[in-house]
Design a protein around this motif. Structure first.
Motif, PDB file in Angstrom:
ATOM      1  N   ALA A  67      18.901 -27.179  37.441  1.00 30.16           N
ATOM      2  CA  ALA A  67      17.899 -26.055  37.910  1.00 30.16           C
ATOM      3  C   ALA A  67      17.393 -26.690  39.504  1.00 30.16           C
ATOM      4  O   ALA A  67      16.879 -25.523  40.164  1.00 30.16           O
ATOM      5  N   TYR A  68      17.084 -27.886  39.637  1.00 23.68           N
ATOM      6  CA  TYR A  68      16.594 -28.158  40.818  1.00 23.68           C
ATOM      7  C   TYR A  68      17.449 -27.680  42.041  1.00 23.68           C
ATOM      8  O   TYR A  68      17.181 -27.289  43.063  1.00 23.68           O
ATOM      9  N   TYR A  69      18.860 -27.921  41.689  1.00 23.21           N
ATOM     10  CA  TYR A  69      19.604 -27.474  42.864  1.00 23.21           C
ATOM     11  C   TYR A  69      19.794 -25.996  43.026  1.00 23.21           C
ATOM     12  O   TYR A  69      19.842 -25.683  44.054  1.00 23.21           O
ATOM     13  N   ALA A  70      19.375 -25.340  41.977  1.00 16.99           N
ATOM     14  CA  ALA A  70      19.162 -23.831  42.094  1.00 16.99           C
ATOM     15  C   ALA A  70      18.185 -23.464  42.713  1.00 16.99           C
ATOM     16  O   ALA A  70      18.310 -22.342  43.831  1.00 16.99           O
ATOM     17  N   PHE A  71      16.901 -24.119  42.582  1.00 13.75           N
ATOM     18  CA  PHE A  71      15.826 -23.990  43.303  1.00 13.75           C
ATOM     19  C   PHE A  71      16.130 -24.015  44.808  1.00 13.75           C
ATOM     20  O   PHE A  71      15.612 -23.314  45.508  1.00 13.75           O
ATOM     21  N   GLN A  72      16.747 -25.233  45.169  1.00 15.46           N
ATOM     22  CA  GLN A  72      16.928 -25.724  46.460  1.00 15.46           C
ATOM     23  C   GLN A  72      17.824 -24.541  47.163  1.00 15.46           C
ATOM     24  O   GLN A  72      17.768 -24.405  48.407  1.00 15.46           O
ATOM     25  N   LEU A  73      18.861 -24.077  46.367  1.00 15.64           N
ATOM     26  CA  LEU A  73      19.720 -23.017  47.097  1.00 15.64           C
ATOM     27  C   LEU A  73      18.993 -21.926  47.001  1.00 15.64           C
ATOM     28  O   LEU A  73      19.058 -21.200  48.362  1.00 15.64           O
TER      29      LEU A  73
ATOM     30  N   PHE B  42      16.779 -18.100  42.351  1.00 15.75           N
ATOM     31  CA  PHE B  42      15.377 -18.296  42.117  1.00 15.75           C
ATOM     32  C   PHE B  42      15.084 -17.756  40.496  1.00 15.75           C
ATOM     33  O   PHE B  42      14.496 -18.408  39.636  1.00 15.75           O
ATOM     34  N   LYS B  43      16.091 -16.767  40.060  1.00 19.90           N
ATOM     35  CA  LYS B  43      15.932 -16.300  38.832  1.00 19.90           C
ATOM     36  C   LYS B  43      16.566 -17.223  37.554  1.00 19.90           C
ATOM     37  O   LYS B  43      16.151 -17.891  36.507  1.00 19.90           O
TER      38      LYS B  43
ATOM     39  N   LYS C 218      13.604 -26.978  31.738  1.00 17.89           N
ATOM     40  CA  LYS C 218      13.912 -28.348  32.421  1.00 17.89           C
ATOM     41  C   LYS C 218      12.977 -28.630  33.647  1.00 17.89           C
ATOM     42  O   LYS C 218      12.579 -29.638  34.059  1.00 17.89           O
ATOM     43  N   LEU C 219      12.810 -27.233  34.466  1.00 20.32           N
ATOM     44  CA  LEU C 219      12.349 -27.454  35.476  1.00 20.32           C
ATOM     45  C   LEU C 219      10.746 -27.408  35.582  1.00 20.32           C
ATOM     46  O   LEU C 219      10.219 -26.658  34.747  1.00 20.32           O
TER      47      LEU C 219
END
Length: 509
Positions: free
Chosen positions: A197-203, A220-221, A228-229
């Protein structure tokens, strides 16, 4: 053995590296610089501070370079910085205290990213200081992390009040987009291998910088739905989704996501300010005023008391004060009006003790809708910036001394050539002086460049009606239906407009 090693990776950082090294020269016993291909004076500057410089062939992997630096670091403690970061002078004492101990600990530090372009300072907590050990490794090709390795090696993670200033984002939109475009392929590769999820956030953040609303929203969704984030990251995801929806006039989505954001974390000034603007657009002025006040109070508390958070978007107080003044005027709330006036005066005084009062005097003329001299016209124009532009336009639109207002607006057209609101006020003033053709010319140019504000289209239709230019009305109505069909309030106005036009004109609609 050195007590503290400063560990860095660099490439062509001559613009930034001197100030970075200057900020830690009295505390770092060893400076390890890994250069990935500089062609400027980066290495020369680093060596002037006694740094040990090693070359490293870039392999599209930030962790690989970081880990190479760790392999060269001999200090008992590791502090890692980027060249565009500076250690806050007031943090040196705590840094000395921590490295005077011997323990397997990693310390979270606050990294404050300054962004004057957006008037937003992002503050995030990262582990930047940790006890050295050959077991510790960075992970991630980009937005590399040290915490997973520290956790795996049974390190204790503790918070510190160490503050690091990051100025690399205090650049133009174009430069931010270049950096985002550079990181995007690495992020996509990392996320493909590790659906974290951290990399999803950064993307999502990266696509947001690139102006890609669709992909930003998708990631973001994804990030927001991960338990876990950290909740402050999730709250930021929801706030970002609300901002995208608000920007695209999708009111139900904007309201939904900002409510989620505040439910997850009700201590974020940015979320309250956005909630206020969402309510303001709906015409819920009292609710907007309450949320604006909450945003301001929270923001001031964080600025004064400091941060103990994982993620926080700080606001420029000037932006909130001037927005609060607009709301107070619209609601006729004298208490809030005087509150924000007092805060504004204090702000000007704190920023410039010598000229604070002088800067405030022209603003008082604006408050009282008075006439002003040519010298005051220049002074007022000099005070207007993107934080207070909408307030001054709001006040100038109601000022009875239109000739003087035109002088200011003419200067604003030069200073803010891309401002839609400046051009709208210019068109209104031209209409008042009977120069409707010129007003039409301005707004028609706006429509060609920017289709985000339905008000421009309605203004144009009213001007066409005044001049009997019926042939231009239908195309404008069709454009309204094309660009704003997703906004119920606009479509309701369009239907009402059509009914009136059938009675007033011969335009076939």
């Amino acid at each position: 053995m050195p007590r503290l090693t400063l560990s860095m990776i660099v490439k062509n950082e001559e613009k930034y590296i001197k100030d970075c090294l200057e900020s830690v020269k009295d505390i770092a016993d060893e400076i390890i610089i890994i250069d990935t291909g500089s062609t400027d004076d980066t290495i020369k500057i680093a060596e002037s501070y006694g740094a040990k410089v090693y070359n490293f062939e870039w392999v599209n992997d930030f962790s690989a370079a970081r880990n190479f630096a760790l392999g060269k670091s001999t200090g008992e403690w590791i502090l890692y910085l980027d060249a565009d970061e500076r250690m806050d002078a007031n943090s040196i004492h705590e840094l000395k205290r921590i490295i005077g101990t011997s323990q397997r600990v990693g310390y979270y530090c606050t990294v404050k990213s300054i962004d004057r372009e957006e008037s937003r300072d992002n503050s995030m907590s990262y582990v930047r200081l940790f006890a050295n050990s050959p077991e510790i490794k960075f992970v991630g090709k980009v937005h590399e992390q040290i915490v997973p390795s520290l956790t795996y090696c049974d390190y204790t993670l503790s918070r510190s009040s160490i503050l690091i200033h990051h100025i690399g984002y205090n650049v133009s939109v174009e430069d931010k987009q270049k950096k985002a475009a550079r990181n995007l392929p690495l992020l996509l590769e990392e996320y493909s291998a590790n659906k974290d999820a951290y990399y999803a956030f950064q993307l999502a953040q990266t696509y947001n910088v690139l102006g890609d609303d669709e992909n930003a929203s998708m990631y973001f969704k994804i990030a927001s739905e991960s338990a876990k984030l950290d909740r402050q990251y999730r709250a930021q995801c929801y706030a970002s989704l609300a901002l995208i929806a608000h920007k695209n006039f999708k009111a139900p989505d904007a309201e939904k996501y900002i409510a989620y954001s505040l439910k997850v974390d009700d201590k974020q000034p940015f979320s309250f300010l956005l909630a206020s603007k969402i309510s303001h657009r709906k015409g819920e002025l009292n609710l907007a005023e309450d949320k604006c006040k909450r945003a301001y109070v929270l923001n001031q508390a964080l600025l004064v008391k400091g941060l103990d958070v994982v993620l926080c978007v700080l606001l420029d107080p000037e932006e909130v004060i001037y927005y609060g003044l607009i709301l107070a005027l619209q609601t006729k709330n004298n208490a809030n009006y005087h509150f924000y006036q007092k805060e504004l005066f204090a702000l000007y005084q704190s920023r410039d003790e010598t000229n604070g009062t002088n800067n405030y005097e022209p603003v008082q003329k604006i408050f009282s809708n008075s006439a002003f001299s040519k010298q005051e016209v220049d002074a007022i124009t000099g005070l207007i910036n993107k934080n207070n532009l909408n307030f001054f336009l709001f006040m100038l639109g109601n000022n009875p001394y239109k000739q003087q207002v035109i002088l200011i607006v003419d200067k604003l057209r030069v200073n803010f050539p891309d401002s839609l609101e400046v051009r709208k006020l210019d068109a209104r003033l031209l209409e008042e002086f009977g120069k409707i053709d010129e007003a039409i010319e301005i707004l028609e140019s706006v429509v060609k460049e920017n289709q985000t504000d339905p008000a421009v289209f309605f203004y144009l239709i009213s001007y066409y009606l005044k001049l009997g230019k019926e042939d231009k009305i239908k195309p404008m109505v069709l454009l309204l239906e094309k660009y704003f069909s997703h906004i119920p309030d606009v479509m309701t106005r369009v239907r009402m407009l059509k009914r009136k036009l059938l009675m007033l004109t011969t335009v076939p609609l």
